[in-house]
Design a protein around this motif. Sequence first.
Motif, short mmCIF file in Angstrom:
data_model
loop_
_atom_site.label_atom_id
_atom_site.label_comp_id
_atom_site.label_asym_id
_atom_site.label_seq_id
_atom_site.Cartn_x
_atom_site.Cartn_y
_atom_site.Cartn_z
N SER A 259 0.81 -1.17 0.05
CA SER A 259 0.19 0.16 0.13
C SER A 259 0.77 1.40 0.04
O SER A 259 1.98 1.12 0.29
N ILE A 260 0.24 2.36 -0.39
CA ILE A 260 1.04 3.69 -0.39
C ILE A 260 1.57 4.06 1.03
O ILE A 260 2.62 4.36 1.32
N HIS B 50 3.59 9.38 4.80
CA HIS B 50 2.78 10.63 4.91
C HIS B 50 1.59 10.55 4.22
O HIS B 50 0.93 11.52 3.99
N LEU B 51 1.41 9.39 3.10
CA LEU B 51 0.12 9.45 2.23
C LEU B 51 -0.74 8.60 2.65
O LEU B 51 -1.74 8.16 1.82
N VAL B 52 -0.45 8.02 3.89
CA VAL B 52 -1.47 6.76 4.38
C VAL B 52 -2.80 7.44 4.39
O VAL B 52 -3.91 6.53 4.38
N THR C 140 -5.36 10.13 12.81
CA THR C 140 -5.18 8.78 12.17
C THR C 140 -4.63 7.67 13.25
O THR C 140 -3.42 7.95 13.60
N LEU C 141 -5.12 6.72 13.42
CA LEU C 141 -4.62 5.69 14.12
C LEU C 141 -4.03 4.75 13.24
O LEU C 141 -4.72 4.22 12.56
N LEU C 142 -2.59 4.76 13.32
CA LEU C 142 -2.07 3.91 12.29
C LEU C 142 -2.22 2.57 12.34
O LEU C 142 -2.68 1.87 13.46
N ASN D 156 -2.56 18.88 8.58
CA ASN D 156 -3.44 19.09 9.99
C ASN D 156 -3.77 17.91 10.50
O ASN D 156 -4.47 17.77 11.48
N TYR D 157 -3.07 16.85 10.13
CA TYR D 157 -3.30 15.42 10.67
C TYR D 157 -2.42 15.39 11.99
O TYR D 157 -1.44 15.89 12.27
N CYS D 158 -2.98 14.25 12.97
CA CYS D 158 -2.55 13.80 13.92
C CYS D 158 -2.45 12.41 13.62
O CYS D 158 -3.39 11.63 13.57
N PHE D 159 -1.27 11.91 13.70
CA PHE D 159 -1.11 10.37 13.77
C PHE D 159 -0.68 9.67 15.16
O PHE D 159 0.04 10.11 15.89
N MET D 160 -1.29 8.80 15.36
CA MET D 160 -1.13 8.05 16.62
C MET D 160 -1.08 6.41 16.76
O MET D 160 -1.31 5.78 15.76
#
Lengths: 373, 373, 373, 373
Positions: free
Chosen positions: A98-99, A105-107, B301-303, B318-322
């Motif tokens: 997947s990308i 950063h494109l998830v 975004t929960l990874l 503007n994303y928050c990844f966690m």
Amino acid sequence: MGLLSSFSSSYFDGGCFLKVQNEIKDSNIRQFLLRASVASSTPKSLNFSEMKAQISEKFRIGVLGASGYTGSEIIRLLVNHPNFEITLMTADRKAGQSIGSVFPHLVTQDLPDMVAVKDADFSNVDAVFCCLPHGTTQEIIKSLPNNLKIVDLSADFRLRDVDEYKEWYGQPPQSTRPAERSSLPLIPLIKAKLIEVRNIIIDSKSGVSGAGRGAKEANLYTEIAEGIHSYGITRHRHVPEIEQGLSEAANSEVTVSFTPHLMPMSRGMQSTIYVELAPGVSTQDLYQELRSFYENEEFVTLLEKNEVPHTRHVRGSNYCFMNVFPDRIPGRAIIISVIDNLVKGASGQALQNLNLMMGNPENTGLLYTPLFP
Amino acid sequence: MGLLSSFSSSYFDGGCFLKVQNEIKDSNIRQFLLRASVASSTPKSLNFSEMKAQISEKFRIGVLGASGYTGSEIIRLLVNHPNFEITLMTADRKAGQSIGSVFPHLVTQDLPDMVAVKDADFSNVDAVFCCLPHGTTQEIIKSLPNNLKIVDLSADFRLRDVDEYKEWYGQPPQSTRPAERSSLPLIPLIKAKLIEVRNIIIDSKSGVSGAGRGAKEANLYTEIAEGIHSYGITRHRHVPEIEQGLSEAANSEVTVSFTPHLMPMSRGMQSTIYVELAPGVSTQDLYQELRSFYENEEFVTLLEKNEVPHTRHVRGSNYCFMNVFPDRIPGRAIIISVIDNLVKGASGQALQNLNLMMGNPENTGLLYTPLFP
Amino acid sequence: MGLLSSFSSSYFDGGCFLKVQNEIKDSNIRQFLLRASVASSTPKSLNFSEMKAQISEKFRIGVLGASGYTGSEIIRLLVNHPNFEITLMTADRKAGQSIGSVFPHLVTQDLPDMVAVKDADFSNVDAVFCCLPHGTTQEIIKSLPNNLKIVDLSADFRLRDVDEYKEWYGQPPQSTRPAERSSLPLIPLIKAKLIEVRNIIIDSKSGVSGAGRGAKEANLYTEIAEGIHSYGITRHRHVPEIEQGLSEAANSEVTVSFTPHLMPMSRGMQSTIYVELAPGVSTQDLYQELRSFYENEEFVTLLEKNEVPHTRHVRGSNYCFMNVFPDRIPGRAIIISVIDNLVKGASGQALQNLNLMMGNPENTGLLYTPLFP
Amino acid sequence: MGLLSSFSSSYFDGGCFLKVQNEIKDSNIRQFLLRASVASSTPKSLNFSEMKAQISEKFRIGVLGASGYTGSEIIRLLVNHPNFEITLMTADRKAGQSIGSVFPHLVTQDLPDMVAVKDADFSNVDAVFCCLPHGTTQEIIKSLPNNLKIVDLSADFRLRDVDEYKEWYGQPPQSTRPAERSSLPLIPLIKAKLIEVRNIIIDSKSGVSGAGRGAKEANLYTEIAEGIHSYGITRHRHVPEIEQGLSEAANSEVTVSFTPHLMPMSRGMQSTIYVELAPGVSTQDLYQELRSFYENEEFVTLLEKNEVPHTRHVRGSNYCFMNVFPDRIPGRAIIISVIDNLVKGASGQALQNLNLMMGNPENTGLLYTPLFP
């Protein structure tokens, strides 16, 4: 006559070269491959409302070589593009991924998984960007369906390949690459005979992303941070193309001195160009010529006098900032231009080209403001 | 019921708090000041097509303190915003200057010159962002016209000011600041009683832009590059607000350990959070709770499991990844969240808030893809 | 009794452990291999003037794995060392190359060319530093002449190998690695029973050189600059060794939480350590214990109260700076220690060890002042 | 005849200029002030053993302006110097503070506290380094005791001050500053008439520490990281001195093009120099001339052919690496030289000068190996 129609007129006159004067797109654009069959199949008389209608369906875009930096950058620009949508991404070594696993950063984007180029289905693709590693593009492009529009960001179709290229495609390639953005200020000045074509010295400072995402010791953080060095002195692969562009502008053979330097920055390229003025010409004349030449070009900005271009002020954007300064040595001038090498120097310029090919305003999807700090 | 109507209903029920559940906007948004007169003047029953009509005229926005980093960032986001346009920018020390002279990366934008706040004409302004230096906001906000909508990015209205604040404005401020983005993963877990509220340890790593554009020896390139250090240990000004948010979620007083570190990066903030699981709770339970809590939140975004959030993968967005990870010590978990401190941690969140206040979809003008590399 | 004699006495009492109390060299030094035959052949009663005489001839040193960062760092330290001289350097992939072609910063040094380890002539070598890649050390060390003194910087002799190791060498290895420098402040505090051994949380921030000079995509400049991320969460290879050291100090099994973060800096490591105080203990007690424990240790500096350690203030030096701070949560403290991972965390510590093995004052050749900025 | 005696002979022949040929110390050293009374008091016939005896007492050194980067760098070099010891440090704004509070990386050193220059006691000082901010040096130097030896690192005694200077001191100053290290490769080539003196173009790339430790917005981390820009185009303050040095070498007036660029690195300076070869001269001739000219200079290293100098390979050291390359344009060459601007470009060179003044071998205390990575 606006840019678009200017483009269209030359486009449909049977030529494959973009004839938009000001940004010298005919010679400066990146490799821009159109097979005869493609060119002729494009409707000649598409008016704007027809284009809009067509656009509402969105053109379907493939990205070949989507796992490198120019690939990810074209994806970044395409995901917010109003008229294009990505329907295919290839990356041989990351096929099946997947990308988000290749470029986290494109998830958040809803995009197709990567496939190997040999397994690619081009039936739902209108145009492709070739972001392939050097040395692999030619074979792949030969194998593509005839009706595909192609914008090539690789450096494969070198000048020396022109004859071979013609044999395959029935026309010469338009072959220019990021470094030739160095030529943006030079070509109008040479055409206007304001500077001498001898002893043009280009001292270039480039960000590391230009070296690609391949794992090399020389590009490790520890080998790049907090230092600078020159590389490829006098024999950089961009030189022939720069010289070809300038030679065309001068109507005579031009040899330049071109010394690139690798900088501790991910994006950006500055060209500091040292030139000799033609007799009787002043730095002010150069400034005026650049002002008038680029006044209608949205992405080329001549700064106010004495304002110094900074690479960090164009980061992430498709802008080229430039300015010209008097040298201490009488009869000489210093020209400085800056771009983001991944945008104006690669993927942004490529998208600008596809916009024109597809009949969009050339700035469509490209109005990103630079990211500072 | 979508986010917008959810917002609207609470909004027009006479309250000033945003009641959008999932991203905990009621407590986590930045200072969000609405005087009673303003709230009541907003049409209650505006439907979407009416909003669109209104939008077509664009709301007129002022940026107070436009010469700092949060100011320039809000400008970056606003210049491409479909419903807002900047009609006023103030910067006392740069009064009379163009945006291009203060922020050359914005030189291509057609924007008004900076004025001193005392000379500002608010008659053509519908809403303002306050990006003023600490300690100056209160006086200025008091002097603003009553009908202005205000989103405050400064840290002036501290918790200890609540009573005084109430006197002036007739209602409590909503006061949260970038650091409290640390609370994004904590609040749902506390509410769901999945983690203990004792011994919550937040180890935070921040980019330098959070320190502002003021000239300080400690923030020189030479003092920051190639190193890391902690600052404000145990007494950082964000702590009280974090604790207030968590205390509200817990319905009991919560004291946290919060240690910020200054990193050699311009943008970005990572919070590494060490927590104790409630009895019988697993890391998987935390993951599920975060998944369901944020599944409809576009910017959180929960990874995928085991994927580690990187600050550079949210840069400029503007994303928050966690994500959440099991600790080696049984009964503990490690939570990691990353944001761009200037966007989700400041100007992006502020714009998200104004979108809601003005009846826009909250993601309007905020869908920038992260800039990597 | 000074450090040297302290060392000597335990050294020649048949043990192989360095018994210098304060810096806990018995457990914290890096792998330190002495075969019985070597130990017994060392003169027991060498007095200082005898040592000086011996020193005037200089010990002959080999560096195995000289093409990596710990290799080049040991070379940097050795070229100015008064008692050691390099007579052999091996690097299999760079065999036949000069040091200047592998590490241009060492081009001014008069050093032997690299050879493959299989072609190495150990007849003119008294001691070697093993800076080999993980997984290769064991075989090579087995093949070395019996009379060589060996300081191993690799991570090969893991704890689980102890039994196998004993079979080969007749004694257990002393096995500690850079990350265990995290233990420097912890061990005296645990021994003095001032902190609880449960819930010790180590949040570590490391420079990129710790990842070595191997070409990996993840360590490219473009993937590291301007960001931070955690890696190896809960399963970093240094954890078992940290836990072993702390368990020994505690006389009970200790499990720690250890989360390393990769930072955009070439050198440096900060450990931010969160601990619970034993009942009745104050942060001031911790400070006093560290003060008295390390007061005679030249390379461990407890800063003045409230002074925050910065990694950039130990860069290029063998110093460890540390300090302790009260936490907001009552009954807790925060300990911060910083080192240069290539010096105190690897090559400097290894040289300190060889100094002791060879009867030099331990600071010989190690008094480099940190390079700032 | 070695460097030392060469120096001595010219030194005591009544002149104040250092006459060491190869590194052109007579013209390239930094401001080097010797009053007549001082020069004559230096013993003419000091042999090496006498020097050693004298050295055993160590010369007492003052550092004026110890709170800036050249100040801290001279301290770094002096603390390990065998013949010099620091007995005085002045810093007006930091008067009363310890070195550890101003420069924590020096906290382990036993050094006097800072005093205001007006309160300085020069009775226990043999020589001083002036590291004062521009514009303040002249007054302070006038007020110093007559018997002090002075090495001035500031830029105050500009060329235009020569007449005034002579009035005060009875002799002309030797006035050169870091940037003139750009001249190192040029002067021998000009003297040997191998290059034209017209159209010499110097494109210089400098680290940020050259801008000093003063708090300026332009030098914040956020304004410098990840970018490059030119500054002081055509009017940099170093130009007159470079031109004076080259004019002397050429015996005719030389005007150069000099464009400095500010880089995201703390230390380092690269000069990329574009020159025209004299008729019949090849790049190889330039290489040979530099080889023979500098073969006995310990700190100037002409690299092997085709090896490119990197600033990061001289970091923290007193070395200058250089090389010469053929240009693509026939009849032209490209010269690249790199230094650490704080060492060879400032404090290291200053110490090298004081070594010579005091009769030490010039490399005393200067043999630091570059710190890489």
